[in-house]
Write an enzyme that holds these catalytic residues in place. Sequence first.
Site, PDB file in Angstrom:
ATOM      1  N   ASP A 153      -7.066  -7.722 -29.122  1.00  0.00           N
ATOM      2  CA  ASP A 153      -7.577  -8.920 -29.770  1.00  0.00           C
ATOM      3  C   ASP A 153      -9.024  -9.145 -29.331  1.00  0.00           C
ATOM      4  OD1 ASP A 153      -6.949  -9.525 -27.165  1.00  0.00           O
ATOM      5  OD2 ASP A 153      -6.196 -11.525 -27.588  1.00  0.00           O
ATOM      6  N   ASP A 165     -11.756 -11.555 -27.601  1.00  0.00           N
ATOM      7  CA  ASP A 165     -11.850 -12.666 -26.646  1.00  0.00           C
ATOM      8  C   ASP A 165     -13.064 -13.523 -26.981  1.00  0.00           C
ATOM      9  OD1 ASP A 165      -9.653 -11.767 -24.912  1.00  0.00           O
ATOM     10  OD2 ASP A 165     -10.992 -10.104 -24.437  1.00  0.00           O
TER      11      ASP A 165
END
Length: 470
Positions: free
Chosen positions: A192, A194
Site C-alpha cells: 500500500d 503510506d
Amino acid sequence: MNARIAELLHNYLGRPPSLSEYHMLKLQHRNIQKIIAFNKDIFISLIKKNKKKFFSDIDLTSSEIKTSVLSYFSKQRDTYSIGKLYTIIELQTILVSTYTDVLGVLTLKGPDMFPSSTRYDIKSIKQIATSALHAMNVAVLSDKVMGRHNVSPLVSNVNALMEEYLRRHNKNCICYGSYSLHLLNPEVKYGDIDILQTNSRTFLIDLAFLIKFITGSNVILLKVPYLKNYMVLKDKDDNHIIDSFNIRQETMQVIPKVLIDNIYIVDPALQLMSMFKMFSQIDRLEDLARNPEKLTVRLATLMEYVRVKYGVILNGESNHMPMKGVLDKDKRIIVMDTSGYNFSFKKCFVYMDESSLSSDILDLNADDAVDFENVSNSAYLVKGDVLYTYFSNTILLSDPDTIHEISNKAMSAHILIYQILTGNDIRQPLSDLVNSLMYNEKVLIHEVIPRDKKTGKHGIIDIEKDIITH
C-alpha cells in the site's frame, strides 16, 4: 416549534419529527439543508467516473451504484435513534461538503506532469547495505504475524487512486515508505502507499463511501489508541486497505520534501533516520530476518540518495557515531552523549515513557517544546544544554549494562530528526551515522527493554451500523 425547521425536518425524515427529534436535531438544520439541496445526480455521476477510472474490475452496475447512493441518502427515513440520526447527518454532511473537492476532482484532467529524471542506481552501494543488514540480523523469529500483513484485494485499486490523489493534493498530502522509494528506484517493491496528510479523517470517510457505493460492501474506519492521529480503513473481512497519519499544517510545512513526478515525498534523508529508528523495534528486526532482500533494496536506495545529496564519502570513518547512551533501567531514561557535535545541547535525555517526559517538561516550567507528531513520534525540548525527548521503540541491550549498537544508532537518528526538522546543519553527523553502518560484526541481543505501553479504546466509524466513536 419553528415551523420552517419543523418542515425541513419533516422533508428530511420523511415523517413529522417527534418532539424529541425536533429539539435534538434543530441545530443541525443548516447541515440538513445542504444535504437536501445536494445534487445527487451529479454525485452519482462522479462515483461512476471514479469507478471507471480506478475500480473498473468491480462488477457492480451503474443501476446498482445509483440504488446504493440513493438508499444511503434516504437512510434517515427508517432510523429513529437520535444517536444514529446524528451519525447519518454528520457523514452525509461530510460527503456533500467535501467529496467533489477531495475525490471527485480526480476524474478531471489533471495538470501536465513533468516526469522526474531523479533515479538512483544502487549497484555500487548494495553490498554495503547487505553487510550492514547482515550485522543487524540478530532477532530470534517468533510465530506472531502482525496485522499489517493482512492485505485487502482492493489495495491495488486504491493505490491507483492514491497516485492521482497525491498529484492533485500535493500541498496537503505527501507520501513516504516503499512507494516513495519506488519513485526513486523502480527496484523497490511496494504494497500500500503510506501517506501523511492534513485532512486524513475527511479523506478516509470519502474513500470509505466510494468503496461502499462501488463494491456494495461495508468498510470500517478504525482509530488506534497507541498511534497518534492514525486511522486505518479495513474491508468487511478485516483486511487492511489503506492507513493515514494526520498532521497539522505547521508540521507539514517543516517536513523536507522532494518532488518526483508531481508527487511530494518525505525527504529520503529523514526517511533514513526513521529506518535507523525502526531497527531498534524487535518485531522489525524479525521482519529483517524473514525478508532481508526487501529491506536491503530500501536501505541501499536511501543510502545512495544521502550519499549523492550530502556528498557522503563511504569510508567507514564514523567519528562519534553512533552516539553512546547509558540506560537507567529503573527510571527508563537513557542519557546520550551528544558533545561530539556542534549541537545546541551537550547531552540528550531519552525517555522510554512519554508520560514521564510530559511530567518533567511541566516541572521544568518550559513552554517551548516542539512536537512534530507522527514524523518524530515525540516532543522535543532544549533546556540549558540538554535535549529532552521520548523514544517510542524497544531498546536492545548487548549485555546487562550495555545498550546495543542498533539502539544507539536508532537514538542517534532520533536526535538527528530533531536537527533536520528544526533546520540545522546535519552534514557531519549524518555522514558519520551512515558510515557507522560499515564494518560491523554481528552482536547478539542480550535483552529487550519493552517500549511504552499505550492504553485506550479503539475508535470506529462504521457506515453500515451508523456508529462514530471518534
